[in-house]
Enzyme design. Sequence first.
Site, PDB file in Angstrom:
ATOM      1  N   ARG A  45     -17.216 -42.335  53.997  1.00 54.94           N
ATOM      2  CA  ARG A  45     -17.450 -42.028  52.589  1.00 54.94           C
ATOM      3  C   ARG A  45     -16.374 -42.626  51.697  1.00 54.94           C
ATOM      4  NH1 ARG A  45     -18.507 -35.874  51.704  1.00 54.94           N
ATOM      5  NH2 ARG A  45     -19.286 -36.493  49.682  1.00 54.94           N
ATOM      6  N   ASP A 221     -28.302 -29.143  51.773  1.00 55.84           N
ATOM      7  CA  ASP A 221     -28.062 -30.282  50.887  1.00 55.84           C
ATOM      8  C   ASP A 221     -28.335 -31.588  51.628  1.00 55.84           C
ATOM      9  OD1 ASP A 221     -27.166 -32.024  48.948  1.00 55.84           O
ATOM     10  OD2 ASP A 221     -25.317 -30.915  48.537  1.00 55.84           O
ATOM     11  N   GLU A 247     -31.603 -29.309  48.491  1.00 56.10           N
ATOM     12  CA  GLU A 247     -30.972 -29.989  47.356  1.00 56.10           C
ATOM     13  C   GLU A 247     -30.987 -31.504  47.518  1.00 56.10           C
ATOM     14  OE1 GLU A 247     -27.442 -27.890  46.369  1.00 56.10           O
ATOM     15  OE2 GLU A 247     -26.327 -29.701  45.877  1.00 56.10           O
ATOM     16  N   GLU A 273     -27.262 -32.785  39.960  1.00 54.41           N
ATOM     17  CA  GLU A 273     -25.822 -33.032  39.862  1.00 54.41           C
ATOM     18  C   GLU A 273     -25.522 -34.501  39.556  1.00 54.41           C
ATOM     19  OE1 GLU A 273     -25.020 -31.946  44.201  1.00 54.41           O
ATOM     20  OE2 GLU A 273     -23.624 -33.592  43.928  1.00 54.41           O
ATOM     21  N   HIS A 323     -23.634 -27.509  39.678  1.00 52.59           N
ATOM     22  CA  HIS A 323     -22.940 -28.134  40.801  1.00 52.59           C
ATOM     23  C   HIS A 323     -21.435 -27.882  40.667  1.00 52.59           C
ATOM     24  CE1 HIS A 323     -20.676 -31.713  42.368  1.00 52.59           C
ATOM     25  NE2 HIS A 323     -21.300 -31.306  43.454  1.00 52.59           N
ATOM     26  N   GLU A 343     -21.506 -22.102  42.552  1.00 53.89           N
ATOM     27  CA  GLU A 343     -21.137 -22.689  43.845  1.00 53.89           C
ATOM     28  C   GLU A 343     -19.660 -22.387  44.090  1.00 53.89           C
ATOM     29  OE1 GLU A 343     -21.970 -26.920  44.200  1.00 53.89           O
ATOM     30  OE2 GLU A 343     -21.790 -26.791  46.382  1.00 53.89           O
TER      31      GLU A 343
HETATM   32 MG   LIG Z   1     -25.047 -31.270  46.268  1.00 53.81          MG
END
Ligand SMILES: [Mg+2]
Length: 402
Positions: A45, A221, A247, A273, A323, A343
């Site tokens: 990432r 998610d 999500e 988001e 988010h 969240e």
């Molecule tokens: Mg998310």
Amino acid sequence: MEITEIRTTDVSTDSWGEFVEFPLVTVMSGYEEYNNADGDNPQARRKWMGPVGDVVVEVETDAGITGYGAGNWATGAISTIVEETLSKLVVGEDPADRERLWDMMYRATIPFGRKGAAIEAISAVDLALWDIAGKEAGKPVYELLGGKTKDEIPAYASNLHPVDYEKLASEAQQYAEAGFEAMKLRFRYGPEAGRKGMKENEAIVETVRDAVGDEIAIAGDAYMGWSVRYAKKMLDRLEPYDMEWVEEPVIPDDIDGYAEVREAAPMPISGGEHEFTRWGHKELLERDALDILQPDVHRCGGLTELLKIDSMASAHDVPVIPHSGTNPHLHFIAASTNAPMAEYFPIPEWYEERQNEEKESTYADAIYANPPNAENGAIPVPEGPGTNSELNREALEHFRVE
Ligand SMILES: [Mg+2]
């Protein structure tokens, strides 16, 4: 009052802790170099995200009040936009004129803005202006938004990275025992992993459901990592687990795809988001793309714009569960009848242990002096003046990206 100066600080994604290194499906999972589904490519990432996670903006005034805001997420482009464009528009202006200043910032950035970094930059400045307004009034920002609609803010535990099934089960139990009535897991695989990946995605949900029983709400998610066809098949398979929502099954520009997935899915679909401004969210709402809207106040245009988005969502009977659960979000949720919960990112016990053994302490919200703190599954409504976004200067220096 007059705005005299704006400063920006680029903050490293390292301030989010190691969570970016754990396996999950992402929008880039189709490219092997950027896929960390099996946990053997932990830098995957970081390779595409770049080094900057948040951009902190400090707005100084001639009254000695400083407002703090942050844009997320973020590239150094946010700082450039604040410095080259937004500060020229707002320095010398009255920070109380939030609507006019928002409109000016939006119009001036249209040629290179409308979605993404420019709106994130506007978000940061707008949040700082709200912080100033609260500090000047000596009131928490939720009071300026119409007052409290709830005494505390229910929170859902958001983590459950599929590092391994044993850890996953014990982490889910940890959250249930800590009083969370809802939690969100991460799927691991997308279309590139075929039927085997589908089986594993199902095993993640099954593990968490088995660990916490049927009285806990479980969301999942997909971080934009699926296609429409894959999502429909995958979600069908997850029907027995009674999920609270799934999500971002597809990329945010595929609004028709969202609507198609939502129509077919046996559980509610959420997203937003990665959407921006009232105009972007208007499309999602009018095209029946989702059941739950998840704008981020650090991306969507700040609090000024989030209020407009929330009004539209409420008229569509779509709840807003923003988010990320930063303090500005908590003020918004406290004041909105349409925002049921926040969240929240607890620290998994297995992570804490590993951190004590191997790593220096870093975690999400490290750059803030008073990050949200859930007790018994809920977060107290923030009571200090402004948005409660005071900075932890030592951490800010530590995570600063030059
Ligand atoms: Mg998310």
